[in-house]
Design an enzyme around this catalytic site. Structure first.
Site, short mmCIF file in Angstrom:
data_model
loop_
_atom_site.label_atom_id
_atom_site.label_comp_id
_atom_site.label_asym_id
_atom_site.label_seq_id
_atom_site.Cartn_x
_atom_site.Cartn_y
_atom_site.Cartn_z
N LYS A 175 1.31 -5.56 10.71
CA LYS A 175 1.67 -6.93 10.30
C LYS A 175 2.69 -7.54 11.24
O LYS A 175 2.75 -8.75 11.40
CB LYS A 175 2.37 -6.87 8.92
CG LYS A 175 1.49 -6.65 7.75
CD LYS A 175 2.34 -6.81 6.48
CE LYS A 175 1.83 -5.94 5.36
NZ LYS A 175 2.65 -4.75 5.11
N LYS A 221 -1.65 1.49 16.05
CA LYS A 221 -2.15 0.97 14.77
C LYS A 221 -2.00 -0.55 14.69
O LYS A 221 -1.01 -1.09 15.18
CB LYS A 221 -1.31 1.64 13.67
CG LYS A 221 -1.72 1.36 12.27
CD LYS A 221 -0.69 1.90 11.29
CE LYS A 221 0.55 1.02 11.23
NZ LYS A 221 1.41 1.23 10.07
N LYS A 225 9.71 3.77 14.08
CA LYS A 225 10.55 2.58 13.84
C LYS A 225 11.90 2.75 14.53
O LYS A 225 12.43 1.79 15.09
CB LYS A 225 10.74 2.36 12.34
CG LYS A 225 9.48 1.81 11.67
CD LYS A 225 9.69 1.56 10.19
CE LYS A 225 8.40 1.13 9.53
NZ LYS A 225 8.51 1.07 8.07
P1 TYM Z 1 2.10 -1.32 4.39
O1 TYM Z 1 2.61 -2.57 3.79
O2 TYM Z 1 2.45 -1.01 5.81
O3 TYM Z 1 0.53 -1.25 4.30
C1 TYM Z 1 -0.15 -1.44 3.08
C2 TYM Z 1 -1.39 -0.56 3.07
O4 TYM Z 1 -2.22 -0.84 4.20
C3 TYM Z 1 -2.52 0.35 4.92
N1 TYM Z 1 -2.59 0.04 6.35
C4 TYM Z 1 -3.64 0.29 7.13
N2 TYM Z 1 -4.83 0.85 6.90
C5 TYM Z 1 -5.71 0.94 7.93
N3 TYM Z 1 -5.43 0.51 9.19
C6 TYM Z 1 -4.24 -0.06 9.48
N4 TYM Z 1 -3.98 -0.49 10.69
C7 TYM Z 1 -3.28 -0.19 8.43
N5 TYM Z 1 -2.03 -0.71 8.36
C8 TYM Z 1 -1.61 -0.55 7.09
C9 TYM Z 1 -1.36 1.29 4.62
O5 TYM Z 1 -1.72 2.63 4.79
C10 TYM Z 1 -1.07 0.95 3.17
O6 TYM Z 1 -1.93 1.66 2.31
N6 TYM Z 1 4.79 2.50 2.78
C11 TYM Z 1 3.77 1.59 2.39
C12 TYM Z 1 4.07 0.78 1.15
C13 TYM Z 1 4.39 1.59 -0.06
C14 TYM Z 1 3.48 2.36 -0.83
C15 TYM Z 1 4.23 2.86 -1.92
C16 TYM Z 1 2.13 2.66 -0.69
C17 TYM Z 1 5.60 1.63 -0.68
N7 TYM Z 1 5.49 2.41 -1.80
C18 TYM Z 1 3.63 3.67 -2.89
C19 TYM Z 1 1.54 3.47 -1.65
C20 TYM Z 1 2.27 3.97 -2.73
C21 TYM Z 1 3.56 0.61 3.52
O7 TYM Z 1 4.40 0.41 4.35
O8 TYM Z 1 2.44 -0.08 3.46
#
Ligand code: TYM
Length: 360
Positions: free
Chosen positions: A225, A222, A120
């Site tokens: 969003k 990857k 980032k």
């Molecule tokens: P975020 O919002 O980026 O993504 C949510 C979940 O989707 C998974 N993910 C993916 N899995 C497979 N392929 C992809 N291309 C892909 N992109 C996203 C992410 O691994 C995630 O499980 N940091 C986290 C949010 C968070 C969180 C937490 C997660 C904040 N606190 C506590 C678990 C526990 C995040 O940015 O997710």
């Protein structure tokens, strides 16, 4: 049991997503779809992490709307509110409080080493060497550094707080969160060691297929969003014609063999998506597509994705019209989450040595 009565006998599961845009196929296959399979045997908490979302530029009105869209997508993807607690992170007191306490036991070097932070920060023009102790700024980087907020650096500590505040046993996430989960486990162990046994050490859960869905435009990256290239990401609410456009323009590789191979990241990604949706192994798919061209794979995949996401799309269209219902789901989720959070936060405050407030 109703969703508002916590059952502490069951293992506790917690996971979250950022309300920073529509959920992608990566979010669905890597995370949300798997959460919905865990509802029966566990006490499940699913957060919408708005505090995390403001670590990158966000518009207030859009963020608010994203939260409702996110809960509607959670429910449409199978997270039955009668069987789990869905809450907004900023509605529950304790996330930032615990994050601060954990920040005080987190070495800065650990945070600077985090791949997501480096990615980032790099997008903002900041460059660092691999050695966190030896950060070298380029001219542009030095300027960009001024615009990298401390929240971006401390992001994984807040994430650790999200997990430890509920003493979660299991955290189902995609592959990209592995490093953050490791930091969370380290912090829990460090706290327990320093202040005595307090936190459960959470285990990550990553699905065998779908844990890393790649960009359709650049399969070495990857799927995300916030990709600016509108052909790069498939969203779970995309309509069949959008799915068709994106899959037909997905980058494939030279040669015509349909095989999963590290030199064929595009085809490997498409096979991975197929496998995650069809439950067929990649080997079975390679055999199925043997002697056929990329066009056949893309047509079949388009059909499969459209059909698999149709019920999600239809349910979402109904849910998003009913904001009152969505608000009530989030209210109940926050009430239950808050009870659990206060319990654990109180314990942490005592261990750290904060005096109890005299209530007269
Ligand atoms: P975020 O919002 O980026 O993504 C949510 C979940 O989707 C998974 N993910 C993916 N899995 C497979 N392929 C992809 N291309 C892909 N992109 C996203 C992410 O691994 C995630 O499980 N940091 C986290 C949010 C968070 C969180 C937490 C997660 C904040 N606190 C506590 C678990 C526990 C995040 O940015 O997710």
């Amino acid at each position: 049991m109703t969703a508002s009565t916590p059952n502490t006998e069951k293992p506790v599961i917690l996971s979250c997503a950022q309300p920073s845009g529509m959920l992608t196929l990566g979010n669905y296959l890597g995370a949300v779809r798997n959460w919905s399979e865990m509802l029966e045997k566990s006490e499940c908490f699913f957060g919408i992490v708005d505090l995390h979302a403001i670590t990158t530029p966000s518009q207030p009105a859009k963020l608010r709307q994203n939260v409702y869209e996110c809960v509607a997508q959670y429910i449409a993807s199978g997270l039955d509110p009668e069987k789990c607690h869905q809450f907004v992170q900023s509605h529950v007191i304790g996330h930032t409080e615990l994050a601060w306490i954990l920040t005080c036991i987190t070495p800065i070097g650990e945070l600077q080493r985090m791949t997501q932070f480096k990615d980032k920060a790099a997008k903002l023009g900041f460059k660092s060497s691999d050695d966190p102790e030896d950060i070298k700024f380029t001219h542009a980087g030095a300027r960009a550094q001024a615009s990298i907020n401390a929240g971006l650096l401390c992001y994984p500590v807040l994430m650790a707080a999200d997990i430890l505040l509920y003493n979660a046993d299991l955290v189902p996430v995609g592959e990209d969160q592995r490093q953050h989960l490791e930091l969370c486990r380290d912090l829990a162990q460090k706290f327990n060691h320093q202040y005595s046994e307090t936190f459960t050490i959470p285990k990550p859960y990553m699905p065998k297929t779908g844990s890393r869905i790649m960009s359709l435009a650049d399969p070495t990256k990857k799927m995300s969003k916030s990709d600016e290239n509108e052909r790069a990401s498939l969203y779970i609410l995309d309509k069949p014609d959008q799915i068709k456009k994106k899959i037909s323009s997905a980058v494939t590789d030279s040669g015509s063999d349909i095989k999963a191979d590290e030199n064929k990241p595009g085809v490997t990604n498409l096979l991975g998506i197929h496998s995650a949706l069809s439950n067929k192994t990649v080997e079975e798919l390679e055999e199925h597509f043997s002697g056929k061209g990329y066009g056949v794979l893309k047509n079949e995949l388009t059909e499969l994705i459209s059909e698999s996401l149709k019920p999600v799309r239809e349910k979402y269209d109904d849910l998003i019209k009913d904001k009152k219902y969505l608000k009530s789901v989030l209210r109940q989720g926050a009430e239950t989450a808050q009870k659990r959070a206060y319990k654990i936060l109180g314990k942490v405050y005592r261990k750290v040595g904060f005096p109890e407030r005299d209530r007269g």
